[in-house]
Scaffold this motif. Sequence first.
Motif, mmCIF file in Angstrom:
data_model
loop_
_atom_site.group_PDB
_atom_site.id
_atom_site.type_symbol
_atom_site.label_atom_id
_atom_site.label_comp_id
_atom_site.label_asym_id
_atom_site.label_seq_id
_atom_site.Cartn_x
_atom_site.Cartn_y
_atom_site.Cartn_z
ATOM 1 N N LEU A 1 1.057 -1.387 0.138
ATOM 2 C CA LEU A 1 0.235 -0.624 -0.007
ATOM 3 C C LEU A 1 1.242 1.267 0.254
ATOM 4 O O LEU A 1 1.001 2.079 -0.511
ATOM 5 N N TYR A 2 2.218 1.340 0.202
ATOM 6 C CA TYR A 2 2.816 2.689 0.897
ATOM 7 C C TYR A 2 3.685 3.362 -0.718
ATOM 8 O O TYR A 2 3.455 3.562 -0.256
ATOM 9 N N THR A 3 4.056 1.642 -1.053
ATOM 10 C CA THR A 3 4.910 1.963 -2.441
ATOM 11 C C THR A 3 4.461 1.517 -3.700
ATOM 12 O O THR A 3 4.807 2.297 -3.783
ATOM 13 N N ALA A 4 3.112 0.986 -3.130
ATOM 14 C CA ALA A 4 2.521 1.195 -4.535
ATOM 15 C C ALA A 4 1.534 2.383 -4.720
ATOM 16 O O ALA A 4 1.029 2.142 -6.063
ATOM 17 N N THR A 5 0.783 2.435 -3.635
ATOM 18 C CA THR A 5 -0.267 3.859 -3.600
ATOM 19 C C THR A 5 -1.235 3.306 -5.350
ATOM 20 O O THR A 5 -2.012 3.687 -6.016
ATOM 21 N N PRO A 6 -1.997 1.553 -4.650
ATOM 22 C CA PRO A 6 -2.541 0.779 -5.642
ATOM 23 C C PRO A 6 -4.014 1.654 -6.230
ATOM 24 O O PRO A 6 -4.161 2.273 -4.534
ATOM 25 N N PRO A 7 -4.536 1.199 -6.401
ATOM 26 C CA PRO A 7 -5.872 1.964 -7.146
ATOM 27 C C PRO A 7 -7.056 1.340 -5.682
ATOM 28 O O PRO A 7 -6.504 -0.221 -5.695
ATOM 29 N N LEU A 8 -7.682 1.737 -5.512
ATOM 30 C CA LEU A 8 -9.103 1.432 -4.725
ATOM 31 C C LEU A 8 -9.260 -0.348 -5.005
ATOM 32 O O LEU A 8 -9.046 -1.345 -3.966
ATOM 33 N N TRP A 9 -9.383 -0.394 -5.816
ATOM 34 C CA TRP A 9 -10.062 -2.090 -6.787
ATOM 35 C C TRP A 9 -9.252 -3.096 -5.933
ATOM 36 O O TRP A 9 -9.761 -4.050 -5.848
ATOM 37 N N LEU A 10 -7.822 -2.508 -7.129
ATOM 38 C CA LEU A 10 -7.059 -3.256 -6.970
ATOM 39 C C LEU A 10 -6.192 -4.061 -5.257
ATOM 40 O O LEU A 10 -5.848 -4.809 -4.780
ATOM 41 N N ALA A 11 -6.224 -2.847 -4.627
ATOM 42 C CA ALA A 11 -6.217 -2.831 -2.714
ATOM 43 C C ALA A 11 -6.658 -3.443 -2.783
ATOM 44 O O ALA A 11 -6.814 -4.728 -1.352
ATOM 45 N N GLY A 12 -8.200 -3.727 -2.790
ATOM 46 C CA GLY A 12 -8.957 -4.971 -2.413
ATOM 47 C C GLY A 12 -8.956 -5.967 -3.087
ATOM 48 O O GLY A 12 -9.642 -7.427 -2.063
ATOM 49 N N PHE A 13 -8.707 -5.842 -4.478
ATOM 50 C CA PHE A 13 -8.707 -7.217 -4.548
ATOM 51 C C PHE A 13 -7.548 -8.433 -3.862
ATOM 52 O O PHE A 13 -7.637 -9.377 -3.600
ATOM 53 N N ILE A 14 -6.433 -7.327 -3.669
ATOM 54 C CA ILE A 14 -5.225 -8.043 -2.991
ATOM 55 C C ILE A 14 -5.389 -8.533 -1.548
ATOM 56 O O ILE A 14 -4.884 -9.461 -0.976
ATOM 57 N N ALA A 15 -6.067 -8.123 -0.965
ATOM 58 C CA ALA A 15 -6.553 -7.835 0.528
ATOM 59 C C ALA A 15 -7.309 -8.712 0.878
ATOM 60 O O ALA A 15 -6.930 -9.996 1.571
ATOM 61 N N ALA A 16 -8.170 -9.516 -0.289
ATOM 62 C CA ALA A 16 -9.460 -10.611 -0.159
ATOM 63 C C ALA A 16 -8.131 -11.910 -0.731
ATOM 64 O O ALA A 16 -8.610 -12.259 0.229
ATOM 65 N N ILE A 17 -7.326 -11.776 -1.119
ATOM 66 C CA ILE A 17 -6.603 -13.064 -1.748
ATOM 67 C C ILE A 17 -5.876 -12.867 -0.155
ATOM 68 O O ILE A 17 -5.607 -14.229 -0.100
ATOM 69 N N PHE A 18 -5.566 -11.997 -0.407
ATOM 70 C CA PHE A 18 -4.683 -12.865 1.269
ATOM 71 C C PHE A 18 -5.668 -13.125 2.712
ATOM 72 O O PHE A 18 -4.680 -13.686 3.559
ATOM 73 N N LEU A 19 -6.427 -11.951 2.586
ATOM 74 C CA LEU A 19 -7.690 -12.650 3.438
ATOM 75 C C LEU A 19 -7.370 -13.994 3.074
ATOM 76 O O LEU A 19 -7.912 -14.878 4.189
ATOM 77 N N LEU A 20 -7.914 -14.958 1.694
ATOM 78 C CA LEU A 20 -8.600 -16.560 2.147
ATOM 79 C C LEU A 20 -7.095 -17.204 1.807
ATOM 80 O O LEU A 20 -7.743 -18.162 2.833
ATOM 81 N N ILE A 21 -6.082 -16.704 1.864
ATOM 82 C CA ILE A 21 -4.967 -16.916 2.205
ATOM 83 C C ILE A 21 -4.419 -17.696 4.246
ATOM 84 O O ILE A 21 -4.865 -18.892 4.285
ATOM 85 N N LEU A 22 -5.089 -16.056 4.527
ATOM 86 C CA LEU A 22 -4.732 -16.110 5.830
ATOM 87 C C LEU A 22 -5.643 -16.971 6.600
ATOM 88 O O LEU A 22 -5.333 -18.024 7.230
ATOM 89 N N ALA A 23 -7.258 -17.018 5.866
ATOM 90 C CA ALA A 23 -8.335 -18.177 6.570
ATOM 91 C C ALA A 23 -7.696 -19.555 6.369
ATOM 92 O O ALA A 23 -7.931 -20.591 7.628
#
Length: 126
Positions: A97-119
């Motif tokens: 988030l800090y280095t790439a400053t991604p658009p909101l949709w991309l940040a949400g997509f990556i967060a969703a993937i991380f949350l699925l992996i974490l689950a």
Amino acid sequence: MPAPQGPWLARLAFAIIGTIALALGIVGAFVPLLPTVPLVLLAAACFAKASTRLENWLLKHPRFGPVILDWRERGAISRKGKTAATLGMAVGFGVFLYTATPPLWLAGFIAAIFLLILAYILSRPS
């Protein structure tokens, strides 16, 4: 355990892939965001198809052997491993988030993937 069989070229390819995975896994023990355990598990799977000697060496390794055996026998991830994965993903996402400053949709997509992996990680026995 039966000796690995198959064409020598396939066994050589598995040995090379396993060696590369193990080397990256060892580097991952010192470099943040490079996953150690999945790479060591990949190395063990490759060595099982390539060489009984290499597989046995890895299974008897004092650092990696218990992790591999826990995964093979029970699909287990240690509490320490779960904590490291959770912290690593949180730090990695923060850096992203800090280095790439991604658009909101991309940040949400990556967060969703991380949350699925974490689950999945947290659902495994300890």
